[in-house]
Design an enzyme around this catalytic site. Sequence first.
Site, mmCIF file in Angstrom:
data_model
loop_
_atom_site.group_PDB
_atom_site.id
_atom_site.type_symbol
_atom_site.label_atom_id
_atom_site.label_comp_id
_atom_site.label_asym_id
_atom_site.label_seq_id
_atom_site.Cartn_x
_atom_site.Cartn_y
_atom_site.Cartn_z
ATOM 1 N N HIS A 296 -7.400 -5.567 4.996
ATOM 2 C CA HIS A 296 -8.852 -5.619 4.790
ATOM 3 C C HIS A 296 -9.476 -6.756 5.593
ATOM 4 O O HIS A 296 -9.872 -7.786 5.040
ATOM 5 C CB HIS A 296 -9.165 -5.796 3.306
ATOM 6 C CG HIS A 296 -8.941 -4.576 2.479
ATOM 7 N ND1 HIS A 296 -9.808 -3.501 2.483
ATOM 8 C CD2 HIS A 296 -7.945 -4.251 1.629
ATOM 9 C CE1 HIS A 296 -9.363 -2.571 1.654
ATOM 10 N NE2 HIS A 296 -8.229 -2.990 1.130
ATOM 11 N N GLU B 260 -12.329 -6.746 6.621
ATOM 12 C CA GLU B 260 -13.753 -6.789 6.271
ATOM 13 C C GLU B 260 -14.060 -7.558 4.998
ATOM 14 O O GLU B 260 -15.232 -7.843 4.709
ATOM 15 C CB GLU B 260 -14.300 -5.355 6.149
ATOM 16 C CG GLU B 260 -14.002 -4.635 4.844
ATOM 17 C CD GLU B 260 -12.582 -4.113 4.731
ATOM 18 O OE1 GLU B 260 -12.264 -3.538 3.676
ATOM 19 O OE2 GLU B 260 -11.783 -4.273 5.688
ATOM 20 N N CYS C 256 -6.927 0.696 4.876
ATOM 21 C CA CYS C 256 -6.092 0.572 3.688
ATOM 22 C C CYS C 256 -5.672 1.939 3.135
ATOM 23 O O CYS C 256 -4.934 2.650 3.792
ATOM 24 C CB CYS C 256 -6.778 -0.287 2.629
ATOM 25 S SG CYS C 256 -5.613 -0.955 1.409
#
Length: 302
Positions: free
Chosen positions: A235, A237, A142
């Site tokens: 993202h 994750e 990011c």
Amino acid sequence: MPIRIQNDLPVKEILENENIFVMDEYRAIHQDIRPLQIGILNLMPIKQDTELHLLRSMSNTPLQVDITFIKMNSHISLNTSATHLNKFYATFDEIKKQKFDGLVITGAPLEQIAFEEVDYWDELCEIMEWSKTHVTSTFHICWGAQAGLYYHYGLNKSMLKEKLFGVYKHHVLNRKVPLVRGFDDEFYVPHSRYTEISAQKIHECEALTVLAESDEAGVLLAMAEGGRQIFVQGHFEYDRMTLKNEYLRDLAKGIEIQLPVNYFPEDDPEKKPKLQWRSHCNNLYTNWLNYYVYQNTPYDLG
């Protein structure tokens, strides 16, 4: 994958409750194996959330990984206790003579600030330069991806008309590249940012190979130097509740924020969000650790 962390890291209990194999230091030193050395430069304000997200994401290969959490010398964190940082994190000065198999540079909530105005920008530039000679593969996330694209290739970010916020559909390009091996033709990934580096700029940069993008969210995944530099503008994750927590936090601050796109069933924030990206997150991090770290790193890092 056995993730080796310090015995008393607070997120260890959460990972074990999720049936993720976490190896303590005592057991690790009794295995006759050379584990991968992975550094995580954690730039997020609430460090423990990002620790959990990334350790969970790297838990799905048979490789043993030693994790070193890294903090900036030139920045004082206001949202994570000094006790936690001093106990579980190393400064760049303390590790810069070491070599690492992989390095993760996380995002940070700094999109609306020019890179040069970030208080630790000079130190981050030093780390990104150091990574060229001391890290086999660096994985930027990011804001960290935007910072890396700006530092390495001069691609600057631009403000979006409104926050890109939600879970967006992407499609795979260059399917034969191992980083996206096993991906579906279309898949979903969360985004939460106010800026972008335009798809046109990234496609026009000859050093970069675009691997996945979205009609709405732009380029998601690109790499350079055969995978020595990897850039992810989303993202993978994030866990199920991360976007909800961000939404509620922004509301509490009085920020005008739209509901995250394609996230709450029937756009009802009282309903449990759909988890639509976990398998591709696991796939991405497994592919990175296997094909771009383990397969390429020397046995003797020295």
